[in-house]
Write an enzyme that holds these catalytic residues in place. Structure first.
Site, PDB file in Angstrom:
ATOM      1  N   GLU A  99       5.876  10.929  -0.175  1.00  0.00           N
ATOM      2  CA  GLU A  99       5.935   9.995  -1.303  1.00  0.00           C
ATOM      3  C   GLU A  99       4.811  10.352  -2.261  1.00  0.00           C
ATOM      4  O   GLU A  99       3.748  10.784  -1.825  1.00  0.00           O
ATOM      5  CB  GLU A  99       5.718   8.603  -0.709  1.00  0.00           C
ATOM      6  CG  GLU A  99       5.429   7.491  -1.657  1.00  0.00           C
ATOM      7  CD  GLU A  99       4.761   6.328  -0.903  1.00  0.00           C
ATOM      8  OE1 GLU A  99       5.482   5.446  -0.446  1.00  0.00           O
ATOM      9  OE2 GLU A  99       3.525   6.336  -0.765  1.00  0.00           O
ATOM     10  N   GLY A 116       0.825  -1.198   0.000  1.00  0.00           N
ATOM     11  CA  GLY A 116       0.000   0.000   0.000  1.00  0.00           C
ATOM     12  C   GLY A 116       0.864   1.255   0.000  1.00  0.00           C
ATOM     13  O   GLY A 116       2.041   1.227   0.367  1.00  0.00           O
ATOM     14  N   CYS A 117       0.250   2.363  -0.449  1.00  0.00           N
ATOM     15  CA  CYS A 117       1.024   3.612  -0.562  1.00  0.00           C
ATOM     16  C   CYS A 117       1.460   4.111   0.812  1.00  0.00           C
ATOM     17  O   CYS A 117       2.656   4.324   1.071  1.00  0.00           O
ATOM     18  CB  CYS A 117       0.203   4.664  -1.293  1.00  0.00           C
ATOM     19  SG  CYS A 117      -1.466   4.895  -0.648  1.00  0.00           S
ATOM     20  N   TYR A 118       0.500   4.301   1.712  1.00  0.00           N
ATOM     21  CA  TYR A 118       0.864   4.713   3.066  1.00  0.00           C
ATOM     22  C   TYR A 118       1.783   3.679   3.713  1.00  0.00           C
ATOM     23  O   TYR A 118       2.702   4.011   4.457  1.00  0.00           O
ATOM     24  CB  TYR A 118      -0.396   4.806   3.928  1.00  0.00           C
ATOM     25  CG  TYR A 118      -1.097   6.130   3.962  1.00  0.00           C
ATOM     26  CD1 TYR A 118      -0.427   7.284   4.344  1.00  0.00           C
ATOM     27  CD2 TYR A 118      -2.456   6.211   3.673  1.00  0.00           C
ATOM     28  CE1 TYR A 118      -1.102   8.494   4.425  1.00  0.00           C
ATOM     29  CE2 TYR A 118      -3.137   7.417   3.746  1.00  0.00           C
ATOM     30  CZ  TYR A 118      -2.454   8.559   4.129  1.00  0.00           C
ATOM     31  OH  TYR A 118      -3.117   9.755   4.223  1.00  0.00           O
TER      32      TYR A 118
END
Ligand SMILES: NC(=O)c1ccc[n+]([C@@H]2O[C@H](COP(=O)([O-])OP(=O)(O)OC[C@H]3O[C@@H](n4cnc5c(N)ncnc54)[C@H](OP(=O)(O)O)[C@@H]3O)[C@@H](O)[C@H]2O)c1
Length: 324
Positions: free
Chosen positions: A288, A135-137
């Site tokens: 990010e 996942g991004c987070y």
């Protein structure tokens, strides 16, 4: 590599991450786009939806059997959570050797899948053909916490703020620009999927409080770390620099990084390193681009690793590891 080019298909190519994947694959010297699927854009030319791809390929509406029937060497699934299984099953049955990279959360907890966060897990890659993209987070949190793992005195607390592209294209409050105007929208304040993902991957409980903000892309995670021993600022910074030495996609910076500077970039920035008096409480900030290192860029790293290409092939990563 004996083949001239590997063929690659993207399922869910209309979406935010699919669009970024088209750009990366189109720029890759060893990959050829075999198909891009979208129900909504069925029949339309990919080249009419952006400047990343100049060929004649058109979007196609493809069900799981049709995707398997395409016979691509690589299939990237960029579907909403909960939608990947029929595609995986069809490929398992028809073409088990296909390299599958799934961007959703559907296989991140499956021990049969390799979890591809290369800076942390590439040493565990052993030829698996099933890769779960983090996942991004979860990517930003793990990279922010990992260097301090051995000296944690308790659960890290992570305050996250994401641009609304993190919520995908299906309309919801979290990508409603009217509701987001002048707003910060807290959601899933306990037990978020990424809280469970990071806790499972790092082996320590992590507390995560996500928010959506009115900007489109980029996330900030501000992490509060309680430490078992008092540390000095130089020790902390040296530890991060050392841990990410030789990692072009993790940049250790002095100041707390700003999300406005990470949009469109392929790396993560980790910095801030604020120590409270006494030296046992450290605050670290990571930024990010959720669509790049948080999704498409990381998928490209994973494809490159699995196919034997240099890991950064097609990824424009001109950054040094540290700013000083
Ligand atoms: N956005 C981010 O920052 C981010 C970061 C990391 C990971 N992820 C994960 O990556 C995946 C894709 O995210 P995204 O933001 O790109 O999503 P998105 O923008 O909403 O795109 C979803 C794509 O899937 C297709 N689709 C939707 N429902 C479908 C269904 N039932 N069957 C077949 N196709 C379907 C859509 O195209 P059509 O409707 O035209 O078929 C679209 O191309 C998600 O699992 C997400 O959790 C997202």
């Amino acid at each position: 590599m004996s083949k001239q080019k590997f063929t690659l298909g993207i399922v869910g190519a209309r979406g935010h991450t699919g669009t970024e994947l088209i750009r990366l694959v189109a720029a890759h010297p060893g990959l050829e786009l075999a198909f891009v699927s979208s129900r909504e854009l069925d029949g339309q030319r990919v080249a009419d939806h952006g400047d990343a791809y100049a060929g004649e390929l058109r979007y196609e509406s493809l069900d799981a059997a049709a995707v398997a029937g395409k016979g691509a060497d690589v299939v990237i699934l960029a579907l909403p959570n909960g939608k990947s299984a029929p595609f995986v099953q069809a490929l398992d049955e028809a073409r088990p050797d296909t390299l599958i990279v799934d961007l959703s959360a559907d296989y991140r907890f499956d021990p049969g899948w390799y979890y591809g966060l290369p800076e942390i897990t590439r040493g565990d890659y052993a030829g698996q053909r099933r890769i779960a993209n983090p996942g991004c987070y979860a990517t930003a949190m793990q990279l922010a916490i990992w260097p301090m793992l051995e000296v944690l005195a308790g659960p890290p607390q992570c305050f996250g703020v994401s641009g609304y592209s993190g919520a995908g294209t299906t309309p919801s409050d979290k990508n409603n620009t009217e509701l987001l105007r002048d707003n910060l929208m807290p959601y899933s304040l306990v037990d978020h999927l990424h809280e469970r993902e990071v806790s499972a991957r790092l082996g320590v409980p992590v507390e995560f409080m996500p928010h959506v903000a009115p900007h489109f892309r980029g996330i900030t995670v501000t992490v509060n770390l309680w430490l078992t021993e008092a540390v000095a600022p130089d020790w902390v910074r040296a530890r991060y620099v050392q841990r990410y030495a030789g990692e072009p996609l993790v940049r250790v910076v002095e100041q707390a990084p700003w999300v406005s500077r990470i949009a469109g970039r392929h790396h993560v920035e980790v910095g801030g390193f604020a120590l409270a008096p006494g030296g046992k409480r450290l605050v670290v900030v990571a930024t990010e681009d959720n669509l790049l290192k948080g999704a498409a860029t990381q998928a490209m790293q994973n494809v490159n690793i699995a196919l034997g290409f240099a890991e950064l092939t097609s990824i424009p990563a001109d950054k040094e590891n540290s700013d000083g």
